[in-house]
Design an enzyme around this catalytic site. Structure first.
Site, PDB file in Angstrom:
ATOM      1  N   TRP A 132      -6.662  -4.214   3.563  1.00 54.20           N
ATOM      2  CA  TRP A 132      -6.758  -5.062   2.372  1.00 54.20           C
ATOM      3  C   TRP A 132      -7.660  -4.424   1.325  1.00 54.20           C
ATOM      4  O   TRP A 132      -7.412  -4.541   0.126  1.00 54.20           O
ATOM      5  CB  TRP A 132      -7.304  -6.439   2.757  1.00 54.20           C
ATOM      6  CG  TRP A 132      -7.532  -7.333   1.579  1.00 54.20           C
ATOM      7  CD1 TRP A 132      -6.610  -8.105   0.930  1.00 54.20           C
ATOM      8  CD2 TRP A 132      -8.770  -7.562   0.888  1.00 54.20           C
ATOM      9  NE1 TRP A 132      -7.189  -8.800  -0.114  1.00 54.20           N
ATOM     10  CE2 TRP A 132      -8.518  -8.473  -0.156  1.00 54.20           C
ATOM     11  CE3 TRP A 132     -10.065  -7.080   1.060  1.00 54.20           C
ATOM     12  CZ2 TRP A 132      -9.508  -8.900  -1.031  1.00 54.20           C
ATOM     13  CZ3 TRP A 132     -11.066  -7.502   0.188  1.00 54.20           C
ATOM     14  CH2 TRP A 132     -10.776  -8.413  -0.847  1.00 54.20           C
ATOM     15  N   HIS A 133      -8.687  -3.705   1.764  1.00 53.62           N
ATOM     16  CA  HIS A 133      -9.609  -3.102   0.818  1.00 53.62           C
ATOM     17  C   HIS A 133      -9.007  -1.915   0.084  1.00 53.62           C
ATOM     18  O   HIS A 133      -9.458  -1.574  -1.019  1.00 53.62           O
ATOM     19  CB  HIS A 133     -10.889  -2.656   1.531  1.00 53.62           C
ATOM     20  CG  HIS A 133     -11.826  -3.781   1.846  1.00 53.62           C
ATOM     21  ND1 HIS A 133     -11.720  -4.533   2.999  1.00 53.62           N
ATOM     22  CD2 HIS A 133     -12.880  -4.289   1.162  1.00 53.62           C
ATOM     23  CE1 HIS A 133     -12.673  -5.445   3.000  1.00 53.62           C
ATOM     24  NE2 HIS A 133     -13.384  -5.333   1.916  1.00 53.62           N
ATOM     25  N   GLY A 134      -8.025  -1.276   0.668  1.00 50.75           N
ATOM     26  CA  GLY A 134      -7.433  -0.146  -0.022  1.00 50.75           C
ATOM     27  C   GLY A 134      -6.456   0.617   0.850  1.00 50.75           C
ATOM     28  O   GLY A 134      -6.437   0.474   2.075  1.00 50.75           O
TER      29      GLY A 134
END
Length: 458
Positions: free
Chosen positions: A320-322
C-alpha cells in the site's frame, strides 16, 4: 498547496475559516464552503486530477445508490474491485510490467504515469464505505454529504483515514457553539505543533539522512557512523513529518468544530511490535485490522493460519505504501515480527519492559532503512554500513541539537494531542509564546524551498 507553506497558512486557511464561520448558521452554506475550499486546495496541486477525484466519488455514490435500491451485493463488489483497479492501474501496473520485463531480460521504459495526490487514502475511504454498506453498518448518504466527506481538505491528501460514520454526522452541527473558542484555541495550537514538527524538525533531519541515502543509491558504501546517523535521522524524520501532518490535519478540523481520530501515540515508546502498530498510523492499522485481518480469520483460528493472516495483511500494508520490493520486504518483516509476537504471547513468555522497548526500537530502525531505500541494493549498502563492513566513517553529525531534541521528544515526550487537548490550559503567556513561535516558523519555511510531506508519495 502544502500545509507547511506561507500561502496556505497566511491566506488559504484564514480565508476558509472566515467564510466557514460567516455562514455557520446554514448547513448548506457550510457544506458549500468546505467542498469549494477542498477542491481549490486539491486543484492547486494539480488541476487535472480534480475531475478524476469527483468522477471517482460520483461513481462510488452511484454504486451505493444502486445497492440501496436493489440490495444486490454485486454492486458493492463491483465498486470495491473498481476502486482497487484504479489504485492498481495508477500505482502498481507500471512497476509490475517492469518486473515482468526484467524477468524476461527485456528493457522497460517507465510509463509517464502521475499518481493522483492522496489516491491511496481516499480509495481506502471509499472501500470502507462500500464494505460497511454490505455489513449493514452504513446508510446511503446524500451526494453532497458524500462529496464533503471524501474531499474534506484537512484529511484529503494523507489522512488520518477517517470513516464515514466518524465524519459525516459531525457536519450537521454548527461550529458556533459552547466549545467554539476551545476548538479554535486547541486546534490552532495543534496546527502550530504540527508545523513545528514538520518545519523545525523533520525537514532539518532530512538534511542529515538524505545525502547518505543518495550516496548509497549512487553506489557509495557508507561507513559505520554515517550509516547509523542516517538511519536514526530518518527514523525521527518520518515520525515527525507524518505525525506533524496529522497534528495539522486534526488541528484544522478541530478549528472547524470537527474531531478527527488520532493517528499517533508516541510510537517509539512501544514495548513490542504489536504495541508499535497500536501507536503508529493508527487509522491505517485499524483499517487493515477491520477490513483485511479479521475477515481473513484474524486470531480466531489455528496458529499456522493466524501467522498466514498476519503475513498477508502486513505484506499488503507494505505494498500500500508503494510499488517496490523494498516496501514488500518492509511489510513482510513487520508481518514476521508480529507473527513471532503472537507465538511468543501464546506460549506465555514475557520480556522486561525496557528490553522490549529497546528490541522494538532497533527492529523498527532497521526496517525503516529498508523502507527509505529506493532499492534492495541501496538498503543492503546502508545496512552493511551499519555493521561496520565499510569502515568506521565517523563524520561529524549535522544539526546535532535538532537530532538530540527530536530523539528526546520521540522517546520521552507524550503524544502531542494528549498534551494539547488534555494538559494545556489557555493563558495570555501561552498565547504570546504561540504567536512568537508561529512567526518564527513562518520565517523559517519562507527561507527555504518547500518540502512535501513524506506520505504525499503514498
Amino acid at each position: 498547496m502544502l500545509f507547511a507553506s506561507q500561502p496556505f497558512l497566511l491566506v488559504f486557511l484564514p480565508v476558509v475559516l472566515g467564510l466557514y464561520y460567516a455562514v455557520a448558521a446554514s448547513r448548506a452554506a457550510r457544506q458549500g464552503v468546505v467542498i469549494g475550499a477542498s477542491l481549490v486546495f486539491y486543484g492547486l496541486w494539480d488541476w487535472r486530477f480534480v475531475p478524476f477525484l469527483l468522477g471517482l466519488t460520483g461513481f462510488n455514490q452511484l454504486v451505493a445508490m444502486a445497492w440501496g435500491r436493489t440490495r444486490w451485493r454485486g454492486w458493492l463488489w463491483s465498486g470495491v474491485w473498481c476502486n482497487l483497479g484504479v489504485l492498481f492501474g495508477f500505482k502498481y501496473m507500471d512497476w509490475l510490467v517492469g518486473v515482468v520485463f526484467q524477468v524476461l531480460g527485456r528493457a522497460h521504459t517507465p510509463w509517464p504515469v502521475i499518481l493522483p495526490l492522496g489516491l491511496s487514502f481516499f480509495v481506502f475511504q471509499k472501500i470502507s464505505y462500500l464494505v460497511d454498506l454490505g455489513r449493514g453498518q452504513a446508510r446511503v448518504y446524500r451526494l453532497a454529504d458524500f462529496v464533503e466527506f471524501v474531499t474534506f481538505f484537512p484529511q484529503l491528501v494523507a489522512g488520518p483515514i477517517v470513516r464515514h460514520n466518524e465524519l459525516i454526522p459531525q457536519f450537521d452541527a454548527s461550529p458556533r457553539n459552547g466549545h467554539m473558542w476551545a476548538n479554535l484555541g486547541q486546534g490552532g495550537l495543534l496546527v502550530l505543533v504540527g508545523l513545528g514538527k514538520k518545519a523545525g524538525l523533520a525537514d532539518t533531519l532530512g538534511d542529515v539522512c538524505t545525502p547518505v541515502f543518495a550516496a548509497a543509491a549512487s553506489g557509495h558504501a557508507p561507513g559505520l557512523g554515517a550509516a547509523w546517523l542516517a538511519a536514526v535521522a530518518y527514523m525521527l524524520q518520518i515520525y515527525f513529518d507524518f505525525s506533524g501532518y496529522s497534528d495539522m490535519a486534526i488541528g484544522m478540523a478541530l478549528m472547524m468544530g470537527i474531531r478527527l481520530p488520532f493517528n499517533f501515540n508516541a510510537p517509539y515508546r512501544a514495548v513490542s511490535v504489536r504495541d508499535f502498530w497500536r501507536r503508529w498510523h493508527m487509522t491505517l492499522s485499524r483499517f487493515l485490522r477491520d477490513y483485511l485481518y479479521i475477515p481473513l480469520g484474524g486470531n480466531r483460528c489455528k496458529p499456522a493460519r493466524q501467522v498466514c493472516n498476519v503475513m498477508v495483511t502486513m505484506a499488503l500494508a507494505g505494498v500500500w505504501h508503494g510499488a517496490g520490493w523494498t516496501f514488500v520486504l518492509w511489510g513482510l518483516l513487520h508481518g514476521a515480527a508480529l507473527a513471532v509476537a503472537h507465538v511468543w504471547e501464546r506460549a506465555g513468555m514475557s520480556m522486561h519492559r525496557l528490553a522490549g522497548q529497546a528490541l522494538t526500537l532497533l527492529f523498527v530502525l532497521l526496517t525503516w532503512v529498508v523502507f527509505r531505500a529506493g532499492s534492495l541494493p541501496v538498503a543492503g549498502r546502508v545496512l552493511a554500513g551499519m555493521t561496520g563492513a565499510h569502515g568506521m566513517g565517523l563524520a561529524p553529525a549535522r544539526h546535532p541539537l535538532v537530532l538530540a531534541l527530536a530523539a528526546v521528544m520521540a522517546l520521552v515526550g507524550p503524544a502531542s494531542q494528549q498534551v494539547v487537548l488534555e494538559h494545556i490550559r489557555p493563558t495570555p503567556w501561552l498565547a504570546v509564546g504561540a504567536g512568537v513561535a508561529f512567526v518564527l516558523l513562518i520565517f523559517l519555511i519562507g527561507g527555504r524551498p518547500p518540502e512535501p510531506f513524506i506520505y504525499f508519495q503514498f
